[in-house]
Write an enzyme that holds these catalytic residues in place. Structure first.
Site, short mmCIF file in Angstrom:
data_model
loop_
_atom_site.label_atom_id
_atom_site.label_comp_id
_atom_site.label_asym_id
_atom_site.label_seq_id
_atom_site.Cartn_x
_atom_site.Cartn_y
_atom_site.Cartn_z
N TYR A 126 20.28 68.40 -23.19
CA TYR A 126 21.64 67.95 -22.82
C TYR A 126 21.55 66.65 -22.03
O TYR A 126 20.75 66.54 -21.10
CB TYR A 126 22.32 69.03 -21.97
CG TYR A 126 23.72 68.65 -21.55
CD1 TYR A 126 24.75 68.57 -22.49
CD2 TYR A 126 24.03 68.38 -20.22
CE1 TYR A 126 26.04 68.23 -22.11
CE2 TYR A 126 25.32 68.04 -19.83
CZ TYR A 126 26.33 67.97 -20.78
OH TYR A 126 27.60 67.63 -20.41
N ASP B 194 15.39 61.50 -19.09
CA ASP B 194 16.61 61.93 -18.43
C ASP B 194 16.20 62.87 -17.30
O ASP B 194 15.90 64.05 -17.53
CB ASP B 194 17.53 62.63 -19.44
CG ASP B 194 18.80 63.14 -18.79
OD1 ASP B 194 18.90 63.10 -17.55
OD2 ASP B 194 19.70 63.58 -19.54
N LYS C 190 22.87 63.98 -10.04
CA LYS C 190 22.82 65.20 -9.23
C LYS C 190 22.33 65.00 -7.79
O LYS C 190 23.07 64.50 -6.95
CB LYS C 190 22.03 66.28 -9.95
CG LYS C 190 22.73 66.74 -11.25
CD LYS C 190 22.15 68.03 -11.77
CE LYS C 190 22.58 68.34 -13.19
NZ LYS C 190 23.81 69.08 -13.33
C1 LIG Z 1 19.67 66.44 -18.02
C2 LIG Z 1 21.10 66.08 -17.79
N1 LIG Z 1 21.54 64.87 -18.19
C3 LIG Z 1 22.80 64.48 -17.99
C4 LIG Z 1 23.72 65.31 -17.39
C5 LIG Z 1 25.13 64.86 -17.18
O1 LIG Z 1 25.34 64.64 -15.82
P1 LIG Z 1 26.83 64.71 -15.21
O2 LIG Z 1 27.27 66.13 -15.34
O3 LIG Z 1 26.66 64.22 -13.80
O4 LIG Z 1 27.66 63.77 -16.02
C6 LIG Z 1 23.31 66.58 -16.96
C7 LIG Z 1 24.26 67.51 -16.34
O5 LIG Z 1 24.06 68.69 -16.22
C8 LIG Z 1 21.97 66.96 -17.17
O6 LIG Z 1 21.53 68.16 -16.77
#
Ligand SMILES: Cc1ncc(COP(=O)(O)O)c(C=O)c1O
Length: 442
Positions: free
Chosen positions: A135, A235, A263
Site C-alpha cells: 500500500y 516507501d 507517520k
Molecule cells: C507504506 C505506506 N505508504 C503510504 C501511506 C499513505 O500515508 P497517508 O495515510 O499519510 O497518506 C501509508 C499509510 O498507511 C503507508 O502505510
C-alpha cells in the site's frame, strides 16, 4: 454517535480504514498508551493511529514543542521558508543513508505520489512497478493489487494488475505493473521484460510494516533496478523511525534512489516527505523550471522540472512535533528499550497461544508485529491470504470488549510509553479472549 455520523458522513467514517463492522468505536480521549471511548471504556492502544504515535498519546515533549513553536513565533504558519524546514532536512540527511535532499508534503500518500512523478521525470519513462499487497496511498497509480480478489489476480509468479476502487481509469491499471514480493527471479523477469517503460519500482521494504523483505531479495532488487535504469523507491511511511532511526534502509544496508516518509515524522500531525539522491531531487527545484502559479512568470523551462507545491508543505507546527519526537527517540537506549518491549510482548503472546494449543506466530521487525494464526512461512500477500483469519477476528473482537485496541486483524505497533504492566494486561486479556472464543465455538 454512529447513527448520527451516518446521516452526515457516507458510511459514518471519514476514512475507509476507520470502519469496523457493525460499527466503529468513537474515541474521546487519549493518554500515554491508553485510549478512552465516548462511553468511558479504557483501552491499551496498539493501533497508535496506524503507527504514527511512537511516543503514545499526548506526550509532554511533543505538546511543549508545539505550544512553544506557536507562542514564540506568534503563528501556526508563515507561508514562507522558515528554519525548521532546514533543521528537519538536515536531520533526515543525517539519519537516512539514501537521503541527500528533502521536500515536504502533507501526507504519506502525497510523498509517494511526488516520488513517482519525480522518477518519471528523471527517467523519461511512464510505467511504474509495485508489489502485490503493498500500500502506498489511495490514488489511481498505486491503488492497484493491494488486496486483490485471488480470482482476478492471476498466477502467483505473474500477478495481474487489479484496481482496488471504482473510478480508476484503465490507463493507470495498464501502466502499473505488479510483481510478487520476496520472489527475486519472477520479479526480475517481469522488470527485464518492461525495462524500457518502467520508471521506478516502489516497495514497502517490510510489507504492511511486518512482513520483512528477505535480505537477499532486497539486495537483488537494488541490483537489478540499478542495472535496468529503474529508480528504486523505498516507501518508508510505516517503517521510518520504527525499525531504527534510519528506517528499513539502515537495517538492510541498502540505499534507495528515493525514500518516502510520513507517520512518525509528524509526531501525530499530518506529514510526508521525500528524500533522495541530489541529482534526482534537483528535478523538483524551482530554479530548474517554472512557477506555474504566478501569472507572467517565465515558463520556458516548464518541461524540465517537476512541479511540487502545497500551501501547508513544511508546516512549522508539524515539523516542531516531528523534531521533538526524533529528539526523544535519539536519547541513548530509547530505541533498544522499545524493541525489547515489543519482543517481550511477542514472546509472551506466542507462549500463551502455544499453551492453548493454537498454531500462532508473531511476524514483524522493530516496533511493529502482527499475530498470524499459522505456522506456514509468511513472505507475501499470497501467503497471508491462506491464513485462517476467522479465529483471529473473533479473538480481536473479544479483545475490544476486554480493553485492548487495535482494528480487528490489524498489526500491533508499540510506543515508548507502553509499560510492562500494559504488556501483562494485554497478555491476560488475550488469555481471556481465547478462552471466551474457544468456549463459544465448542
Ligand atoms: C507504506 C505506506 N505508504 C503510504 C501511506 C499513505 O500515508 P497517508 O495515510 O499519510 O497518506 C501509508 C499509510 O498507511 C503507508 O502505510
Amino acid at each position: 454517535m454512529y447513527e448520527r455520523a451516518k446521516e452526515v458522513i457516507p458510511g459514518g467514517v471519514t476514512a475507509h480504514i476507520k470502519h469496523i463492522a457493525p460499527h466503529p468505536i468513537v474515541m474521546e480521549k487519549g493518554n500515554g498508551s491508553r485510549l478512552y471511548d465516548v462511553d468511558g471504556n479504557e483501552y491499551i492502544d496498539y493501533l497508535l493511529s496506524y503507527g504514527s504515535l511512537i511516543l503514545g498519546h499526548g506526550h509532554e515533549h511533543v505538546q511543549n514543542a508545539v505550544i512553544n513553536q506557536m507562542q514564540e513565533h506568534g503563528t501556526t504558519i508563515f507561508g514562507t521558508p522558515h528554519q525548521l524546514e532546514i533543521t528537519m532536512a538536515e536531520k533526515l540527511i543525517e539519519l537516512y543513508p539514501g537521503i541527500e535532499m528533502v521536500r515536504y508534503t502533507n501526507s504519506g500518500l502525497e510523498a509517494t505520489l511526488l516520488a513517482i512523478r519525480t522518477a518519471m521525470a528523471y527517467t523519461g519513462k511512464t510505467k511504474l512497478a509495485k508489489f502485490e499487497g503493498h500500500y502506498h496511498g489511495g490514488y489511481d497509480q498505486v491503488l492497484v493489487s493491494v488486496n486483490p480478489d485471488l480470482n482476478q489476480a492471476g498466477m502467483e509468479e505473474q500477478p495481474k494488475s487489479v484496481p482496488e476502487s471504482n473510478g480508476i481509469p484503465d490507463y493507470y491499471v495498464e501502466n502499473t505493473i505488479v510483481l510478487p514480493f520476496n520472489e527475486l527471479d519472477a520479479s526480475s523477469e517481469i522488470l527485464k521484460k518492461h525495462a524500457d517503460e518502467i520508471s521506478c519500482l516502489i516497495l514497502e521494504p517490510v510489507q504492511g510494516g511486518f512482513i520483512p523483505g528477505d535480505q537477499e531479495f532486497i539486495k537483488g532488487i537494488r541490483q537489478i533496478t540499478s542495472e535496468l535504469g529503474i529508480l528504486l523507491i523505498f516507501d518508508e511511511v510505516k517503517t521510518g523511525f520504527r525499525l531504527g532511526l534510519g528506517g528499513a534502509q539502515e537495517v538492510y544496508g541498502i540505499k534507495p534512489d528515493i525514500t518516502a516518509l510520513g507517520k512518525v515524522l509528524g509526531g501525530g500531525f499530518p506529514v510526508g516527505a521525500i528524500g533522495g539522491k541530489r541529482d534526482i531531487m534537483m528535478t523538483t527545484s524551482v530554479n530548474e523550471g517554472r512557477d506555474v502559479l504566478t501569472a507572467g512568470a517565465d515558463n520556458s523551462n516548464a518541461k524540465k522540472s517537476v512541479f511540487h507545491s502545497g500551501t501547508y508543505n513544511g508546516h512549522p507546527t508539524v515539523l516542531s512535533a516531528g523534531l521533538a519526537t526524533i529528539d526523544l527517540l535519539e536519547k541513548p537506549g530509547t530505541m533498544k528499550e522499545l524493541f525489547d518491549k515489543t519482543n517481550l510482548l511477542r514472546t509472551k503472546l506466542e507462549e500463551l497461544y502455544r499453551n492453548h494449543g493454537i498454531s500462532m506466530k508473531t511476524v514483524g521487525m522493530g516496533s511493529i508485529f502482527n499475530i498470524i494464526l499459522s505456522e506456514e512461512p509468511i513472505d507475501n500477500f499470497r501467503d497471508m491470504s491462506k491464513v485462517n483469519s476467522e479465529l483471529r477476528k473473533e479473538i480481536d473482537y473479544e479483545l475490544l470488549t476486554l480493553g485492548v485496541y487495535t482494528k480487528p486483524l490489524n498489526r500491533y505497533s508499540m510506543s515508548v510509553v507502553h509499560t510492562n504492566q500494559d504488556i501483562e494486561e494485554t497478555v491476560a486479556a488475550h488469555d481471556q479472549a481465547i478462552q471466551h472464543v474457544l468456549k463459544k465455538r465448542n
